[in-house]
Design a protein around this motif. Structure first.
Motif, PDB file in Angstrom:
ATOM      1  N   ALA A 237      69.786  36.968  47.254  1.00 39.01           N
ATOM      2  CA  ALA A 237      70.808  36.530  48.127  1.00 39.01           C
ATOM      3  C   ALA A 237      72.075  36.786  47.546  1.00 39.01           C
ATOM      4  CB  ALA A 237      70.574  34.927  48.155  1.00 39.01           C
ATOM      5  N   ASN A 238      72.391  37.061  46.350  1.00 37.15           N
ATOM      6  CA  ASN A 238      73.646  37.358  45.976  1.00 37.15           C
ATOM      7  C   ASN A 238      73.989  38.903  45.668  1.00 37.15           C
ATOM      8  OD1 ASN A 238      72.036  38.072  43.561  1.00 37.15           O
ATOM      9  ND2 ASN A 238      73.429  37.399  42.201  1.00 37.15           N
ATOM     10  N   GLY A 239      72.967  39.613  46.155  1.00 37.73           N
ATOM     11  CA  GLY A 239      73.077  41.178  46.384  1.00 37.73           C
ATOM     12  C   GLY A 239      72.539  41.887  45.132  1.00 37.73           C
ATOM     13  N   ASP A 240      72.043  41.192  44.024  1.00 35.14           N
ATOM     14  CA  ASP A 240      71.338  41.628  42.887  1.00 35.14           C
ATOM     15  C   ASP A 240      70.194  42.578  43.704  1.00 35.14           C
ATOM     16  OD1 ASP A 240      72.853  40.433  41.424  1.00 35.14           O
ATOM     17  OD2 ASP A 240      71.785  39.232  40.474  1.00 35.14           O
ATOM     18  N   PRO A 275      67.732  33.349  44.897  1.00 35.97           N
ATOM     19  CA  PRO A 275      69.339  33.471  44.707  1.00 35.97           C
ATOM     20  C   PRO A 275      69.820  34.457  43.735  1.00 35.97           C
ATOM     21  CG  PRO A 275      67.969  31.302  43.841  1.00 35.97           C
ATOM     22  CD  PRO A 275      66.886  32.337  44.082  1.00 35.97           C
ATOM     23  N   ASP A 276      68.981  34.943  42.832  1.00 38.83           N
ATOM     24  CA  ASP A 276      69.695  36.089  42.276  1.00 38.83           C
ATOM     25  C   ASP A 276      68.635  37.225  41.668  1.00 38.83           C
ATOM     26  OD1 ASP A 276      68.763  35.187  39.415  1.00 38.83           O
ATOM     27  OD2 ASP A 276      70.534  33.633  39.890  1.00 38.83           O
ATOM     28  N   GLY A 277      68.647  38.087  41.046  1.00 33.95           N
ATOM     29  CA  GLY A 277      67.740  38.933  40.495  1.00 33.95           C
ATOM     30  C   GLY A 277      66.757  38.632  39.421  1.00 33.95           C
ATOM     31  N   GLY A 278      67.219  37.566  39.056  1.00 29.07           N
ATOM     32  CA  GLY A 278      66.317  36.928  37.656  1.00 29.07           C
ATOM     33  C   GLY A 278      64.824  36.764  38.503  1.00 29.07           C
ATOM     34  N   GLY A 279      64.847  36.167  39.578  1.00 31.05           N
ATOM     35  CA  GLY A 279      64.007  35.959  40.476  1.00 31.05           C
ATOM     36  C   GLY A 279      63.119  36.907  41.183  1.00 31.05           C
ATOM     37  N   HIS A 315      74.880  42.861  41.235  1.00 30.97           N
ATOM     38  CA  HIS A 315      75.478  43.013  42.469  1.00 30.97           C
ATOM     39  C   HIS A 315      76.827  43.363  42.038  1.00 30.97           C
ATOM     40  CE1 HIS A 315      76.576  38.848  41.611  1.00 30.97           C
ATOM     41  NE2 HIS A 315      77.761  39.032  42.100  1.00 30.97           N
ATOM     42  N   THR A 316      77.329  43.303  40.901  1.00 35.86           N
ATOM     43  CA  THR A 316      78.825  43.450  40.356  1.00 35.86           C
ATOM     44  C   THR A 316      78.900  44.887  40.270  1.00 35.86           C
ATOM     45  OG1 THR A 316      78.119  43.212  38.175  1.00 35.86           O
ATOM     46  CG2 THR A 316      79.191  41.278  39.263  1.00 35.86           C
ATOM     47  N   LEU A 317      77.791  45.578  40.111  1.00 29.60           N
ATOM     48  CA  LEU A 317      78.049  47.125  40.052  1.00 29.60           C
ATOM     49  C   LEU A 317      77.895  47.879  41.530  1.00 29.60           C
ATOM     50  CD1 LEU A 317      75.709  47.664  37.040  1.00 29.60           C
ATOM     51  CD2 LEU A 317      78.178  47.503  37.165  1.00 29.60           C
ATOM     52  N   LEU A 318      77.737  47.039  42.574  1.00 28.88           N
ATOM     53  CA  LEU A 318      77.850  47.624  43.747  1.00 28.88           C
ATOM     54  C   LEU A 318      79.012  47.804  44.635  1.00 28.88           C
ATOM     55  CD1 LEU A 318      74.442  45.859  45.674  1.00 28.88           C
ATOM     56  CD2 LEU A 318      75.275  48.419  45.449  1.00 28.88           C
ATOM     57  N   THR A 319      79.277  48.971  45.165  1.00 31.12           N
ATOM     58  CA  THR A 319      80.431  49.089  45.815  1.00 31.12           C
ATOM     59  C   THR A 319      80.031  48.253  47.464  1.00 31.12           C
ATOM     60  OG1 THR A 319      81.229  51.045  44.817  1.00 31.12           O
ATOM     61  CG2 THR A 319      82.005  50.640  46.901  1.00 31.12           C
TER      62      THR A 319
END
Length: 341
Positions: A237-240, A275-279, A315-319
């Motif tokens: 969901a967060n883009g990860d 929620p995030d990539g950890g899942g 997601h912080t590395l995504l443009t």
């Protein structure tokens, strides 16, 4: 180019383990064999796995249609479980099977639903091709003039219902005269970039250069890469997002060199329940894929191995995220929810 066909109540898959040396089509009339083909990567790529599983569900319904309604329903649940267990990371697999199950339920879980199920699988297939063309059109807009593009693994016609997500963007941008060169990572250990992406690019007449995975940062430092675009097997969901192993390394290197970094995916690949990539579950494949290269031993048999098929890129590395509804930019969680929530 296509890799999946449904003809005369049978599923045909282009055997991607044989490419690029041979083009071999395999016929499937048993859903268990379809599950095996997905696990063995005869067919691979998140959208293509989903399409193939939908057709596999149809094969199960055809096999069990002579049973009593109760036995039919219980066996269809079993078949769904077999298909779902074939590969754990790509969410399109579960999305497609859930959609097929809803179709069956809408028709009273009856053996008479077989024609409706086949129509539903065909619709999933056709919609994926349509989404890929939309992704291509939206993505081409972010490709700069005279672009030199780096991609990793294969997210082309072979990985989808047809046309491709990432290669759909590249195909569309090339048709507009915007692509000077595509650099394709070979993508160890199964070489999907070398065997499949390079194969698609060469067949389409798109300028292509194959590089080893460990060369990407060097090219970036030399100013030879203008943008990176690659695929996605599941996005949180967060883009990860999870993609073929090595994607995270490419993302870190692109970030360090200030190079735009995009992923391209249909909405069926977005999993807002995580929620995030950890899942995101990460598939681990046999160590023999590392110790052997297509049957040839390249490492001591006694050595330990670790072979995750995917990694997770934050997601912080995504443009940006290229989808069939447009390009999504930060804040990703908010904007993904607006478009797909």
């Amino acid at each position: 180019m296509e890799a999946i066909q449904w003809k005369a109540n049978s599923l045909y898959l282009l055997d991607q383990t044989k490419l690029p040396v041979e083009e071999v089509w395999l016929e499937f009339s048993d859903y268990r064999a379809v599950a095996g083909a997905i696990a063995a990567m005869v067919v691979r790529g998140a959208p293509a796995i989903g399409v193939s599983a939908a057709y596999g569900y149809c094969l199960a319904a055809m096999e069990y249609r002579s049973l009593s309604p109760a036995a039919f329903q219980s066996n269809m649940a079993l078949a769904k479980g077999v298909l779902a267990a074939s590969r754990p990371t790509a969410v399109n697999l579960f999305w497609a099977l859930d959609r097929m199950e809803r179709c069956l339920s809408a028709h009273g879980n009856s053996p008479d639903a077989v024609p409706a199920l086949i129509a539903q699988a065909r619709a999933i297939h056709a919609e994926d091709v349509e989404m890929n063309h939309a992704i291509g059109a939206h993505g081409a807009a972010v490709v700069p003039e005279h672009a030199r593009v780096l991609t990793h693994c294969n997210a082309g016609s072979l990985a989808t219902g047809g046309y491709g997500t990432v290669l759909g963007v590249i195909r569309s941008a090339f048709a507009q005269g915007k692509v000077d060169m595509v650099y394709a990572d070979e993508t160890r250990p199964l070489l999907q970039g070398a065997r499949l992406t390079a194969y698609e690019l060469v067949r389409d007449g798109i300028p292509a250069t194959l590089i080893a995975d460990n060369m990407a940062a060097f090219l970036m430092a030399r100013g030879k890469i203008d943008m990176v675009i690659l695929g996605c097997d599941r996005m949180a969901a967060n883009g990860d997002f999870a993609n073929k192993i090595g994607t995270y390394s490419v993302a870190v290197n692109a970030h360090h060199h200030g190079i735009p970094f995009y992923t391209a995916l249909p909405s069926s690949t977005i999993d807002l329940s995580i929620p995030d990539g950890g899942g995101i579950p990460i598939e681990e494949r046999p160590g023999s894929e590392i110790t052997h290269v297509f049957g040839v031993q390249t490492a001591p048999l006694e050595v330990g191995t670790y072979n995750p098929a995917f990694d997770v890129t934050p997601h912080t590395l995504l443009t940006g995220i290229v989808t069939e509804k447009g390009v999504v930019y930060p804040p990703f969680q908010e904007n993904l929810a607006k478009l797909f929530g």
